[in-house]
Design a protein around this motif. Sequence first.
Motif, mmCIF file in Angstrom:
data_model
loop_
_atom_site.group_PDB
_atom_site.id
_atom_site.type_symbol
_atom_site.label_atom_id
_atom_site.label_comp_id
_atom_site.label_asym_id
_atom_site.label_seq_id
_atom_site.Cartn_x
_atom_site.Cartn_y
_atom_site.Cartn_z
ATOM 1 N N GLU A 25 0.832 -1.207 0.000
ATOM 2 C CA GLU A 25 0.000 0.000 0.000
ATOM 3 C C GLU A 25 0.864 1.253 0.000
ATOM 4 O O GLU A 25 0.552 2.225 -0.685
ATOM 5 C CB GLU A 25 -0.941 -0.002 1.206
ATOM 6 N N GLU A 26 1.966 1.232 0.759
ATOM 7 C CA GLU A 26 2.881 2.373 0.769
ATOM 8 C C GLU A 26 3.451 2.610 -0.622
ATOM 9 O O GLU A 26 3.485 3.748 -1.102
ATOM 10 C CB GLU A 26 4.016 2.149 1.767
ATOM 11 N N THR A 27 3.885 1.543 -1.272
ATOM 12 C CA THR A 27 4.437 1.649 -2.622
ATOM 13 C C THR A 27 3.405 2.210 -3.586
ATOM 14 O O THR A 27 3.699 3.098 -4.395
ATOM 15 C CB THR A 27 4.931 0.275 -3.109
ATOM 16 N N ARG A 28 2.181 1.714 -3.487
ATOM 17 C CA ARG A 28 1.102 2.178 -4.358
ATOM 18 C C ARG A 28 0.779 3.652 -4.087
ATOM 19 O O ARG A 28 0.557 4.430 -5.007
ATOM 20 C CB ARG A 28 -0.131 1.298 -4.178
ATOM 21 N N MET A 29 0.791 4.048 -2.806
ATOM 22 C CA MET A 29 0.499 5.441 -2.458
ATOM 23 C C MET A 29 1.583 6.381 -3.004
ATOM 24 O O MET A 29 1.271 7.448 -3.517
ATOM 25 C CB MET A 29 0.378 5.605 -0.940
ATOM 26 N N VAL A 30 2.840 5.984 -2.886
ATOM 27 C CA VAL A 30 3.934 6.796 -3.433
ATOM 28 C C VAL A 30 3.729 6.966 -4.933
ATOM 29 O O VAL A 30 3.797 8.085 -5.463
ATOM 30 C CB VAL A 30 5.312 6.160 -3.126
ATOM 31 N N ARG A 31 3.452 5.860 -5.627
ATOM 32 C CA ARG A 31 3.251 5.917 -7.077
ATOM 33 C C ARG A 31 2.061 6.802 -7.434
ATOM 34 O O ARG A 31 2.155 7.683 -8.293
ATOM 35 C CB ARG A 31 3.037 4.500 -7.624
ATOM 36 N N ASP A 32 0.923 6.590 -6.754
ATOM 37 C CA ASP A 32 -0.298 7.337 -7.067
ATOM 38 C C ASP A 32 -0.155 8.824 -6.753
ATOM 39 O O ASP A 32 -0.576 9.676 -7.546
ATOM 40 C CB ASP A 32 -1.494 6.752 -6.314
ATOM 41 N N LEU A 33 0.434 9.159 -5.608
ATOM 42 C CA LEU A 33 0.599 10.565 -5.247
ATOM 43 C C LEU A 33 1.543 11.278 -6.203
ATOM 44 O O LEU A 33 1.294 12.426 -6.592
ATOM 45 C CB LEU A 33 1.082 10.694 -3.800
ATOM 46 N N ASN A 34 2.603 10.598 -6.608
ATOM 47 C CA ASN A 34 3.513 11.208 -7.576
ATOM 48 C C ASN A 34 2.853 11.361 -8.940
ATOM 49 O O ASN A 34 3.108 12.345 -9.646
ATOM 50 C CB ASN A 34 4.817 10.419 -7.672
ATOM 51 N N ALA A 35 1.974 10.434 -9.308
ATOM 52 C CA ALA A 35 1.236 10.569 -10.569
ATOM 53 C C ALA A 35 0.292 11.771 -10.500
ATOM 54 O O ALA A 35 0.170 12.536 -11.471
ATOM 55 C CB ALA A 35 0.455 9.287 -10.856
ATOM 56 N N ILE A 36 -0.356 11.964 -9.367
ATOM 57 C CA ILE A 36 -1.250 13.119 -9.190
ATOM 58 C C ILE A 36 -0.451 14.409 -9.275
ATOM 59 O O ILE A 36 -0.846 15.355 -9.971
ATOM 60 C CB ILE A 36 -2.011 13.015 -7.853
ATOM 61 N N LEU A 37 0.684 14.467 -8.581
ATOM 62 C CA LEU A 37 1.518 15.668 -8.628
ATOM 63 C C LEU A 37 2.048 15.921 -10.041
ATOM 64 O O LEU A 37 2.153 17.074 -10.475
ATOM 65 C CB LEU A 37 2.669 15.565 -7.628
ATOM 66 N N GLY A 38 2.358 14.859 -10.760
ATOM 67 C CA GLY A 38 2.790 15.009 -12.150
ATOM 68 C C GLY A 38 1.687 15.588 -13.017
ATOM 69 O O GLY A 38 1.937 16.439 -13.885
ATOM 70 N N TYR A 39 0.450 15.148 -12.783
ATOM 71 C CA TYR A 39 -0.681 15.683 -13.533
ATOM 72 C C TYR A 39 -0.904 17.157 -13.201
ATOM 73 O O TYR A 39 -1.151 17.967 -14.090
ATOM 74 C CB TYR A 39 -1.945 14.866 -13.242
ATOM 75 N N VAL A 40 -0.795 17.502 -11.930
ATOM 76 C CA VAL A 40 -0.938 18.903 -11.525
ATOM 77 C C VAL A 40 0.157 19.736 -12.183
ATOM 78 O O VAL A 40 -0.101 20.841 -12.680
ATOM 79 C CB VAL A 40 -0.909 19.051 -9.988
ATOM 80 N N GLN A 41 1.377 19.227 -12.234
ATOM 81 C CA GLN A 41 2.471 19.936 -12.898
ATOM 82 C C GLN A 41 2.145 20.143 -14.374
ATOM 83 O O GLN A 41 2.358 21.223 -14.925
ATOM 84 C CB GLN A 41 3.790 19.172 -12.742
ATOM 85 N N HIS A 42 1.607 19.122 -15.005
ATOM 86 C CA HIS A 42 1.198 19.229 -16.412
ATOM 87 C C HIS A 42 0.126 20.305 -16.564
ATOM 88 O O HIS A 42 0.172 21.112 -17.503
ATOM 89 C CB HIS A 42 0.684 17.875 -16.904
ATOM 90 N N MET A 43 -0.838 20.338 -15.660
ATOM 91 C CA MET A 43 -1.900 21.351 -15.713
ATOM 92 C C MET A 43 -1.319 22.756 -15.518
ATOM 93 O O MET A 43 -1.779 23.709 -16.129
ATOM 94 C CB MET A 43 -2.965 21.073 -14.652
ATOM 95 N N ASN A 44 -0.304 22.886 -14.676
ATOM 96 C CA ASN A 44 0.327 24.187 -14.442
ATOM 97 C C ASN A 44 1.028 24.722 -15.687
ATOM 98 O O ASN A 44 1.263 25.923 -15.793
ATOM 99 C CB ASN A 44 1.334 24.102 -13.292
ATOM 100 N N GLU A 45 1.360 23.854 -16.615
ATOM 101 C CA GLU A 45 2.045 24.270 -17.835
ATOM 102 C C GLU A 45 1.078 24.774 -18.907
ATOM 103 O O GLU A 45 1.518 25.308 -19.922
ATOM 104 C CB GLU A 45 2.882 23.111 -18.377
#
Length: 100
Positions: A25-45
């Motif tokens: 679950e920790e591994t999945r949370m790290v992956r999912d949270l980083n994917a969300i932050l990556g999407y937010v970064q994409h939206m910021n561009e």
Amino acid sequence: MTQTVTTEDVQRVAELASLELTSEEETRMVRDLNAILGYVQHMNELNTANIEPMAQVGELAGHEALRPDDVATSLRRDAVMAGAPETDGVFFKVPKVIER
């Protein structure tokens, strides 16, 4: 994208939230949270220079609210409390869940 949320971050938040996560679950949370932050970064561009700011999507011209905001009767307190396992007549009584 470089990883911005670490396993230590997830463990700390889980501790603060009194959650017990497995290593999977920790591994999945790290992956999912980083994917969300990556999407937010994409939206910021995105170029939003010509987009009017708004507080609510309901402000869009020509669009109605999702549903009418009508006043409706709610359940009677005595009827609800009658079905509660434990009550003082006004509030539900629940067991303590925070232990520290």
